[in-house]
Design a protein around this motif. Sequence first.
Motif, short mmCIF file in Angstrom:
data_model
loop_
_atom_site.label_atom_id
_atom_site.label_comp_id
_atom_site.label_asym_id
_atom_site.label_seq_id
_atom_site.Cartn_x
_atom_site.Cartn_y
_atom_site.Cartn_z
N MET A 228 0.67 -1.15 0.01
CA MET A 228 -0.08 -0.18 -0.08
C MET A 228 0.74 0.88 -0.08
SD MET A 228 -3.15 -1.19 0.02
CE MET A 228 -3.76 0.13 -0.36
N ARG A 229 1.58 1.47 0.68
CA ARG A 229 3.10 2.57 0.51
C ARG A 229 3.68 3.00 -0.71
NH1 ARG A 229 5.75 2.91 6.72
NH2 ARG A 229 4.31 1.74 7.95
N GLN A 230 4.26 1.41 -1.68
CA GLN A 230 4.51 1.53 -2.69
C GLN A 230 3.43 2.07 -3.25
OE1 GLN A 230 4.92 -2.32 -5.15
NE2 GLN A 230 6.45 -1.00 -6.68
N LEU A 231 2.19 1.50 -3.60
CA LEU A 231 0.55 2.15 -4.35
C LEU A 231 1.05 3.83 -3.73
CD1 LEU A 231 -1.58 1.91 -6.21
CD2 LEU A 231 -2.86 1.65 -3.94
N SER A 232 1.24 4.05 -2.82
CA SER A 232 0.83 5.75 -2.73
C SER A 232 2.11 6.69 -3.59
CB SER A 232 1.23 6.03 -1.24
OG SER A 232 -0.28 5.64 -0.31
N ALA A 233 3.06 6.01 -3.01
CA ALA A 233 4.90 6.76 -3.44
C ALA A 233 5.32 6.54 -4.63
CB ALA A 233 5.75 6.19 -2.58
N GLU A 234 4.20 5.41 -5.40
CA GLU A 234 4.73 5.37 -7.01
C GLU A 234 3.78 5.68 -8.51
OE1 GLU A 234 7.02 1.74 -7.44
OE2 GLU A 234 8.37 2.62 -5.28
N GLY A 235 2.37 4.87 -7.53
CA GLY A 235 1.17 4.63 -8.12
C GLY A 235 1.07 3.52 -9.34
N TYR A 236 2.05 2.96 -8.47
CA TYR A 236 2.16 1.75 -8.80
C TYR A 236 1.71 0.33 -7.88
CZ TYR A 236 4.46 -2.91 -11.10
OH TYR A 236 4.99 -3.79 -11.66
N MET A 237 1.95 -0.75 -8.48
CA MET A 237 2.07 -1.90 -7.00
C MET A 237 2.02 -3.21 -8.05
SD MET A 237 -0.54 -3.51 -4.32
CE MET A 237 -0.77 -1.64 -3.92
N HIS A 238 3.27 -3.92 -7.40
CA HIS A 238 3.43 -5.10 -7.85
C HIS A 238 1.96 -6.19 -8.24
CE1 HIS A 238 5.29 -9.26 -8.64
NE2 HIS A 238 6.30 -8.76 -8.60
N ASN A 239 2.05 -6.76 -9.04
CA ASN A 239 0.89 -7.79 -8.94
C ASN A 239 0.55 -8.52 -8.00
OD1 ASN A 239 -1.26 -8.65 -10.73
ND2 ASN A 239 -0.58 -10.38 -10.56
N ARG A 240 1.44 -9.75 -7.99
CA ARG A 240 1.08 -10.60 -6.24
C ARG A 240 0.85 -9.80 -5.55
NH1 ARG A 240 0.12 -15.09 -5.49
NH2 ARG A 240 0.73 -16.00 -7.20
N PHE B 277 -7.64 1.86 -6.11
CA PHE B 277 -6.59 1.46 -6.96
C PHE B 277 -7.03 2.21 -7.89
CE2 PHE B 277 -5.26 -2.42 -6.63
CZ PHE B 277 -4.51 -2.63 -5.33
N MET B 278 -7.94 2.94 -8.19
CA MET B 278 -8.43 3.27 -9.80
C MET B 278 -7.95 4.89 -9.02
SD MET B 278 -9.83 1.72 -11.85
CE MET B 278 -10.39 3.33 -12.95
N ALA B 279 -7.72 5.26 -7.88
CA ALA B 279 -7.90 6.56 -7.64
C ALA B 279 -5.90 7.22 -7.57
CB ALA B 279 -7.92 7.06 -6.17
N HIS B 280 -5.01 5.68 -7.53
CA HIS B 280 -4.13 5.86 -7.25
C HIS B 280 -2.79 5.39 -8.52
CE1 HIS B 280 -5.51 6.86 -3.66
NE2 HIS B 280 -4.25 7.93 -3.00
N LEU B 281 -3.29 4.23 -8.35
CA LEU B 281 -2.50 3.83 -9.86
C LEU B 281 -2.53 4.24 -11.09
CD1 LEU B 281 -4.11 0.12 -9.40
CD2 LEU B 281 -1.42 0.51 -9.26
N ALA B 282 -1.28 4.20 -11.55
CA ALA B 282 -1.08 4.44 -13.32
C ALA B 282 -1.77 4.47 -14.65
CB ALA B 282 0.27 5.22 -13.30
N ASP B 283 -1.77 2.93 -14.06
CA ASP B 283 -2.29 1.95 -15.08
C ASP B 283 -3.25 1.56 -14.90
OD1 ASP B 283 -2.52 -0.10 -12.83
OD2 ASP B 283 -0.61 -1.09 -13.98
N ALA B 284 -4.47 2.08 -13.56
CA ALA B 284 -5.95 2.21 -13.26
C ALA B 284 -7.16 2.04 -14.57
CB ALA B 284 -6.19 3.81 -12.54
N ASP B 285 -7.10 0.96 -14.84
CA ASP B 285 -7.92 0.30 -16.11
C ASP B 285 -9.25 -0.16 -15.92
OD1 ASP B 285 -7.40 -0.68 -19.00
OD2 ASP B 285 -8.60 -2.45 -17.38
N VAL B 286 -10.44 0.11 -16.00
CA VAL B 286 -11.66 -0.61 -15.74
C VAL B 286 -11.77 -1.38 -15.73
CG1 VAL B 286 -14.10 -0.18 -15.93
CG2 VAL B 286 -12.61 2.53 -15.76
N ALA B 287 -11.05 -2.84 -17.30
CA ALA B 287 -10.97 -4.16 -17.00
C ALA B 287 -10.67 -4.88 -16.32
CB ALA B 287 -11.45 -4.22 -18.39
N SER B 288 -9.45 -4.20 -16.01
CA SER B 288 -8.66 -5.19 -15.27
C SER B 288 -8.58 -4.94 -13.82
CB SER B 288 -6.90 -4.93 -15.94
OG SER B 288 -6.57 -5.34 -17.47
N ASN B 289 -8.56 -3.76 -13.69
CA ASN B 289 -8.83 -3.60 -12.04
C ASN B 289 -9.99 -3.66 -11.20
OD1 ASN B 289 -7.89 -2.51 -9.47
ND2 ASN B 289 -9.68 -0.92 -10.21
#
Length: 465
Positions: free
Chosen positions: A329-341, A365-377
Motif C-alpha cells: 500500500m505504501r508502494q502504491l502511494s509513493a509510485e502510483g504502481y503496485m506489483h501484481n502479486r 486503486f483507481m484513484a492512485h494507479l497510473a495503470d488504472a484500467d476499469v476492466a483489469s482493475n
Amino acid sequence: MATSIVVFTRDLRVRDNPALAAAAGTGSVVPLFVFDDVIIRRHGHNAARMAFLAEALDDLDKGLRRLGGRLIIRRGPWARTVLSTAARAGADHIHLAADVSGYAARRLARLRSLAASARIGVAVHPGVTVAGPAELRPASAGPYQVFTPYYRQWLASPRRTLAPSPAKISLPDGINPDGIINPDSINPDSINPDELPAAPGTAARARAAKGGETAAQARLSAWTAEHLAGYDQARDDLAADATSRLSAYLHFGCLSPLELESELTGKPGADAFLRQLAWRDFYCQLLAARPDAAHNDFRDRGDDWHDDDAGLAAWKEGQTGCPVVDAAMRQLSAEGYMHNRARMIVASFLTKDLYIDWRAGAAHFMAHLADADVASNQLNWQWVAGTGTDRQPHRVFNPAKQGKRYDPQGSYVARYVPELAGLDASQIHDPPPAQRRARHYPPPIVDHQSAAAAWRERARRQRAR
C-alpha cells in the motif's frame, strides 16, 4: 481532398494505430485528444495517472510533428467537443479506436448521434486489445466466463494485420494550426493547471514509469533483453521487480498489444508473459458484455460487507500491522504502481480478512494507479473477492505466508516499511510484539486465522442457501 478527424483515446501512439492509419489514408488529418469532463471528474485527482497521460500526449505530439502533423488538445463534453472540432476542420469522417467500458459505449453512441445529424461519418477501429472483445465466443451465448477455454481460443484465433505507420500526415488546407491545435509541448505541470492536479512529487516520479510511446518502446526493449527469459520464474518475486511494468503503456495505448504479441512470440519466456495479455483481453471481453460488472458483483453472493472506516483507513495508509500488505500500500502511494502479486495479497486482506466491500478497494486503486484500467482493475478485484470468475472463489491469502514465499529475504518489506528494515528475514513478515513496539510499528489490526475461519464459515452458509 477529404479531411478526417482521428480521435485518440486509449491508443496514444503512431505505430500500429488502425484509426490513425485509416484517417491518414483518406486525405488530410486533424489529430485530436479531448480531455473528457466526465473522466476528469472521476479520475483527475489521480496524480500518477494524469502525469503519465501528460507525458504520453507530449510524446504523441512529437511523433505526429515528425510526420508533418500536430496534436489538438481540447477539453469539454467529449462528444460535442469532437464534433465541433470536426465541423471547424470541415471533416467528413471521424476515426477512433473501439473501447470496452459502458461509459465508452455511451459516449460513442452520443457521438454517432450528433455526427449523423451533421452528416459526418464515424468509423470505429480495433487497437485496444489483441483480440476484439466480440471476436471470441463460446458455443453458448454470451462471453467466456472461464479463462482456460478462452485462452485456448485466443491462442488459435487469427490476428489482424499490423497497421502501417503513416509516412506523412497532412493537415487540412486553409487551417491555421495554431487556431485549433495546441502548439505547446504538454507536460505534467502545464495541462489545464487550474483544473487538473499537480504531478506527483519528484521522488515518486523518479521511480514511476515515464509516459509515451518512445518510453514504452525503450522499456520493452530493455526488459525483454534482461528479464523476459526468466519471467515465469521471477514474476512473483516482490523484491526483484522483474515484471515488465508495461501495464500503464498498454492502458493508454502507448504500446500496441498486438504489436507486443507479435514482437515477443517465439522468444524464450514469452509464453508466460503473453498469457497475461490474454488475461487482459479476457477481462475486456467480459466488461464489454457486462458493463455493469464495473460496479456490481459479477456473481452476486449476497455479501453483507462490514462497514469498517478505521480498517479501511489503516489499509489505505499502510498501517495494518501486516508487513507485506503495508509495503504494497505504501508502494502504491509513493509510485502510483503496485506489483501484481502484491495487488492480490492486499485485495484478499481487504475483502476476506477485513470483509470490506471490494468496491472500496477498487476505487482506491483507481484513484492512485497510473495503470488504472476499469476492466483489469474491477474484474481482478472481483476475482480475489470471490464475486468474479475465480473457480475457487473461497480461497483466502495468508499475508504472512505470502510475504515469506514471495519476499523471502524481506527486501520488499524493508524497502517500503523502513520501520522494519534490519529485521531478520525470519521475523520481518510477522514481527514479535517487542520488535513492533521498539520500532513503532503497529500490531495487526485483525487476526488472520480468526478472520479466515469467519470467512469460510460465511461462505459455507452462503453455499447452503
